[in-house]
Design a protein around this motif. Structure first.
Motif, short mmCIF file in Angstrom:
data_model
loop_
_atom_site.label_atom_id
_atom_site.label_comp_id
_atom_site.label_asym_id
_atom_site.label_seq_id
_atom_site.Cartn_x
_atom_site.Cartn_y
_atom_site.Cartn_z
N THR A 159 0.61 -1.49 0.07
CA THR A 159 -0.05 -0.20 -0.36
C THR A 159 0.99 1.33 0.27
N LEU A 160 2.33 1.33 0.42
CA LEU A 160 2.70 2.63 0.45
C LEU A 160 2.74 2.77 -1.16
N PRO A 161 3.14 4.14 -1.48
CA PRO A 161 3.53 4.86 -2.82
C PRO A 161 4.12 4.14 -3.73
N GLY A 162 4.08 4.58 -4.88
CA GLY A 162 5.17 3.67 -5.71
C GLY A 162 5.98 5.01 -6.15
N SER A 163 5.95 5.74 -6.22
CA SER A 163 6.55 7.16 -6.64
C SER A 163 7.05 8.50 -5.78
N THR A 164 7.64 9.30 -5.82
CA THR A 164 7.97 9.88 -5.30
C THR A 164 6.55 11.19 -5.70
N PRO A 165 6.55 12.36 -5.02
CA PRO A 165 5.58 13.56 -4.77
C PRO A 165 6.10 13.77 -6.17
N ALA A 166 6.96 13.87 -6.57
CA ALA A 166 7.24 14.02 -7.78
C ALA A 166 6.88 13.71 -8.93
N GLY A 167 6.74 12.28 -8.98
CA GLY A 167 6.62 11.16 -9.63
C GLY A 167 7.97 10.23 -10.14
N ASP A 168 8.58 10.38 -9.56
CA ASP A 168 9.71 9.71 -10.28
C ASP A 168 9.46 8.12 -9.71
N ASP A 169 9.34 7.47 -10.60
CA ASP A 169 9.10 6.23 -9.63
C ASP A 169 10.08 4.87 -8.52
N PHE A 170 9.55 4.61 -7.54
CA PHE A 170 11.00 4.37 -6.94
C PHE A 170 11.15 3.22 -7.21
N THR A 171 12.41 2.10 -7.92
CA THR A 171 12.67 1.04 -8.07
C THR A 171 12.28 0.41 -7.34
N SER A 172 12.16 0.01 -6.17
CA SER A 172 11.19 -0.43 -4.91
C SER A 172 11.03 -0.14 -3.76
N LYS A 173 10.34 -1.03 -3.08
CA LYS A 173 9.90 -0.67 -1.86
C LYS A 173 9.82 -1.28 -0.44
N GLU A 174 10.50 -1.10 0.43
CA GLU A 174 10.93 -1.81 1.25
C GLU A 174 10.08 -1.60 2.97
N ALA A 175 10.04 -2.60 3.33
CA ALA A 175 10.13 -2.33 5.30
C ALA A 175 11.55 -2.46 5.52
N TRP A 176 11.88 -2.04 6.01
CA TRP A 176 13.19 -1.05 7.42
C TRP A 176 12.88 -1.50 8.57
N GLY A 177 13.32 -1.96 10.17
CA GLY A 177 13.68 -1.79 11.00
C GLY A 177 14.44 -0.74 11.77
N MET A 178 14.48 -0.28 12.97
CA MET A 178 15.32 0.75 13.25
C MET A 178 15.70 0.38 15.21
N TYR A 179 16.36 0.61 15.55
CA TYR A 179 16.55 0.76 17.24
C TYR A 179 17.56 1.84 17.29
N THR A 180 16.52 3.09 18.42
CA THR A 180 17.45 3.84 18.65
C THR A 180 18.11 3.60 19.72
N THR A 181 18.98 4.51 20.42
CA THR A 181 20.58 3.92 20.95
C THR A 181 19.59 3.81 22.75
N ASP A 182 18.40 4.50 22.82
CA ASP A 182 17.89 4.08 24.14
C ASP A 182 16.72 2.75 24.01
N GLY A 183 17.20 1.69 22.61
CA GLY A 183 16.08 0.47 22.68
C GLY A 183 15.20 0.72 22.31
N THR A 184 14.39 2.30 21.94
CA THR A 184 12.78 2.11 21.55
C THR A 184 12.81 1.56 19.42
N PRO A 185 12.22 0.90 18.77
CA PRO A 185 11.76 0.40 18.32
C PRO A 185 11.11 0.86 16.94
N TRP A 186 11.40 0.99 15.88
CA TRP A 186 10.85 2.43 14.54
C TRP A 186 10.63 0.79 13.46
N ALA A 187 9.69 1.16 13.32
CA ALA A 187 9.75 0.81 11.66
C ALA A 187 9.51 1.39 10.58
N LEU A 188 10.34 1.14 9.65
CA LEU A 188 10.01 2.67 8.36
C LEU A 188 9.86 1.65 6.95
#
Length: 227
Positions: A159-188
């Motif tokens: 369901t992520l957009p396939g292109s930038t707001p300017a209309g340039d297509d993304f090569t791929s769409k991905e889910a990334w994970g992140m932990y900040t230094t205090d251990g907080t989890p985020w999904a990007l």
């Protein structure tokens, strides 16, 4: 900068998988990461420097000389490898990806682990081996000190957009994970922008969701993605 403030910005840095060292052996629990300075830049600045099709961007992805002096961040990128539980010490923010079902763990706010699994019949034995290796790695640790989440539970790539707001297509769409230094989890949610040589020149952050990490005791043998 909080991860939520990255939405609508572009992470610009070296392709973490380009020129990476050989991956650890299958079934291992081992360090496998790259440290780099990443720039948080505006989309229009990145697209102004995107080469025309057929031209080579080379491997210089950290953009210098921006008029708005974008903010640089020292990030640790935890590499993914099927069949390996890759690890990195959490002394700077740790990002990893892509995810399509793997889990990202935080052990005592000191170590981040990407348990690299695959899908399909070919991966069944490999998945058992890497999960067993991770179980052995955390065996005996005090309850509640091993936390984990699956970034793809929070980011629906379809369901992520396939292109930038300017209309340039993304090569791929991905889910990334992140932990900040205090251990907080985020999904990007990430949209990859590539140059003429096919190498990424930026990762557009489409969304950032604060995740809820589960305890290891509530994951192992309990969660359907871990059975």
């Amino acid at each position: 900068m909080r991860p939520s403030e990255l939405v609508g910005k572009v992470l610009v840095g070296p392709n973490p998988y380009f020129g990476a060292p050989d991956a650890p052996n299958e079934g291992a629990v081992a360090d496998y990461f790259r440290d780099a300075t990443w720039t948080v830049a505006d989309l229009d600045e990145v697209m102004q420097r995107k080469p025309e099709p057929g031209l080579v961007m080379s491997t210089v992805y950290h953009i210098l000389g921006y008029s708005d002096a974008p903010v640089a961040h020292n990030l640790r990128f935890l590499l993914w490898q099927a069949g390996v539980a890759t690890t990195a010490t959490l002394w700077r923010p740790v990002i990893s990806g892509p995810f399509s079902g793997c889990w990202l763990f935080n052990i005592r706010d000191r170590q981040v682990v990407h348990v690299g699994t695959g899908s399909g019949a070919w991966a069944a034995g490999m998945n058992v081996a890497v999960k067993t290796a991770f179980r052995n790695h955390v065996r005996g640790l005090r309850p509640g000190t091993v936390m984990g989440f699956s970034p793809s539970e929070y980011v629906n790539v379809g369901t992520l957009p396939g292109s930038t707001p300017a209309g340039d297509d993304f090569t791929s769409k991905e889910a990334w994970g992140m932990y900040t230094t205090d251990g907080t989890p985020w999904a990007l949610g990430i949209g990859k922008i590539t140059g003429g040589d096919g190498q990424p020149i930026g990762y557009y952050v489409l969304e950032a969701r604060r995740a809820i990490a589960r305890t290891w005791e509530n994951i192992d043998g309990q969660h359907e993605d871990w059975l």
